[in-house]
Design a protein around this motif. Sequence first.
Motif, PDB file in Angstrom:
ATOM      1  N   HIS A  22     -10.446  -2.763   1.483  1.00 26.82           N
ATOM      2  CA  HIS A  22      -9.485  -2.122   0.590  1.00 26.82           C
ATOM      3  C   HIS A  22      -9.760  -2.559  -0.842  1.00 26.82           C
ATOM      4  O   HIS A  22      -9.467  -3.682  -1.214  1.00 26.82           O
ATOM      5  N   ARG A  80       0.954 -12.764  -1.885  1.00 22.96           N
ATOM      6  CA  ARG A  80       1.371 -12.121  -3.136  1.00 22.96           C
ATOM      7  C   ARG A  80       2.855 -11.803  -3.199  1.00 22.96           C
ATOM      8  O   ARG A  80       3.322 -11.237  -4.180  1.00 22.96           O
ATOM      9  N   HIS A 129      -7.063  -8.438   0.241  1.00 19.88           N
ATOM     10  CA  HIS A 129      -7.399  -7.210  -0.463  1.00 19.88           C
ATOM     11  C   HIS A 129      -8.628  -7.520  -1.321  1.00 19.88           C
ATOM     12  O   HIS A 129      -8.817  -8.668  -1.745  1.00 19.88           O
ATOM     13  N   GLU A 265      -2.592  -1.266   7.402  1.00 21.26           N
ATOM     14  CA  GLU A 265      -2.674  -2.415   6.505  1.00 21.26           C
ATOM     15  C   GLU A 265      -1.736  -3.496   7.036  1.00 21.26           C
ATOM     16  O   GLU A 265      -0.561  -3.542   6.709  1.00 21.26           O
ATOM     17  N   TYR A 295       1.470   0.075   5.655  1.00 22.79           N
ATOM     18  CA  TYR A 295       1.729  -1.353   5.872  1.00 22.79           C
ATOM     19  C   TYR A 295       2.466  -1.592   7.185  1.00 22.79           C
ATOM     20  O   TYR A 295       3.381  -0.853   7.549  1.00 22.79           O
TER      21      TYR A 295
HETATM   22 ZN    ZN Z   1      -2.759  -2.722  -0.005  1.00 23.75          ZN
END
Ligand code: ZN
Length: 333
Positions: A22, A80, A129, A265, A295
Motif C-alpha cells: 500500500h 498511528r 503502510h 487492510e 479496514y
Molecule cells: Zn491504509
Amino acid sequence: MRKAILDEFKLEPSELFLTAIHTHSAPSPTINKEKGHPNNVEYTENLKGKLTEAIRSALNNMGPVTVGCGVGYCPIGANRRELNISPSGQSSIRLGRNPYGPTDKEVLVTKLAKPDGDAVAALFGYATHATCLGPKNYAISGDVLGLAEQFVEKILGEGKIAPAFAGASGNIDPWFRVLPAFNNEPGWIPEPVLLGTMLGEEVVHVYRAIETVRGGGEINTAFTILKLPSKPSDETAAKKDLPPTPLAITAGRVGDIAFVGIGCEVLTEIGLAIKSASPYKNTFVIAHCNGAAGYLAPGHLHIEDGYEIRSSPFAPAAADMVVKQAVAMLHKL
Ligand SMILES: [Zn+2]
C-alpha cells in the motif's frame, strides 16, 4: 486482474496470492473505463500484462528449490492511532503516532535456493503502510517497502528477487509519515530511502543467517470467502439491515512456513493474534491479498473510533471471526 490470471493459467483460487503493498505513490488501479481516469486505466491494463508475463515466465521456469525461514526485527513501523484531547477535554483518535499502541516489529524472511545452494529469492514480510513519500510526490514508487526490495536485490545480485509483503499494517505507518513534519516537496526522498535501507539491511542480515534450508515438501493451500457482519462505512448513514461484507482469506503452507493472505487492510492486532495462534513456527500474515475490502479493526477499538474504524465496512464482531477462520485453515493445512 485476479480472474484474468486464474483463467489464463487454470489455477485454483487457493493457488494465487495476488498481493499488493500500500503506497500513495502510484496510480489508483482501475479497469473501469467510465469511472476511472484514462491514465489509471492505461496503467492498470499495462500492469495486468506485466503481471501475466511474470507469472507465465515463472510457470515456464519451475524447478526444485529448498526453503528456509528466519526472523529479524526492524523499528520503522509506528502505530498511528494517536490520542488527541481537545481544549474542551474531548478525546479522539487522529493519524499521528501512538507510543502505547501495538506494532509488529518482526521481519520475516523466507530464503529460496536451488538444490546446489544457489540463491533464488528472499521473500520478506513487514507490517507497515509504505506511505513515506509525501502527498506532493508524483513519482511511481514502492516507497519504503519497494526501496527495501531494491536494496536487498542490489545486494543479492543479478537475477535474484526480493518481493515484500505488507503485513497486518492497517494502523501502522512508516516512522516518517505525518510527524515530525519533514520536507516533502516533489522529488524529496531521504526519509523513505533511510527507512527502506533500515528494513532492507535487516532482511539481508536475516537472510545471510539462514543456514538450514529444510526442503519444504508439499505445498498445501486453501481459500475461502467469509461473509462478515457489516456496519455503515459512513457514520451518517442510517443503520439498517446491511448485507454481509465478503472477505477473501487465502492460506498456504510449505513445511513449517505458513502464509495467511487477507483481502483487506487488516489492523496489526489481528495479524499478531493469527501469528500467535498459528500452529507453525513461522507465519506470514499478508494484507491486501486477493481483495481490497477496506479496514478490518479488532472489536475493542470500535469504541475509540478513529479513521480506520469510521471507514471500515465491518462490524466489531468481524475481526474475531477472521482470526478463528484463519487459524482453523492453518490447522487443516
Ligand atoms: Zn491504509
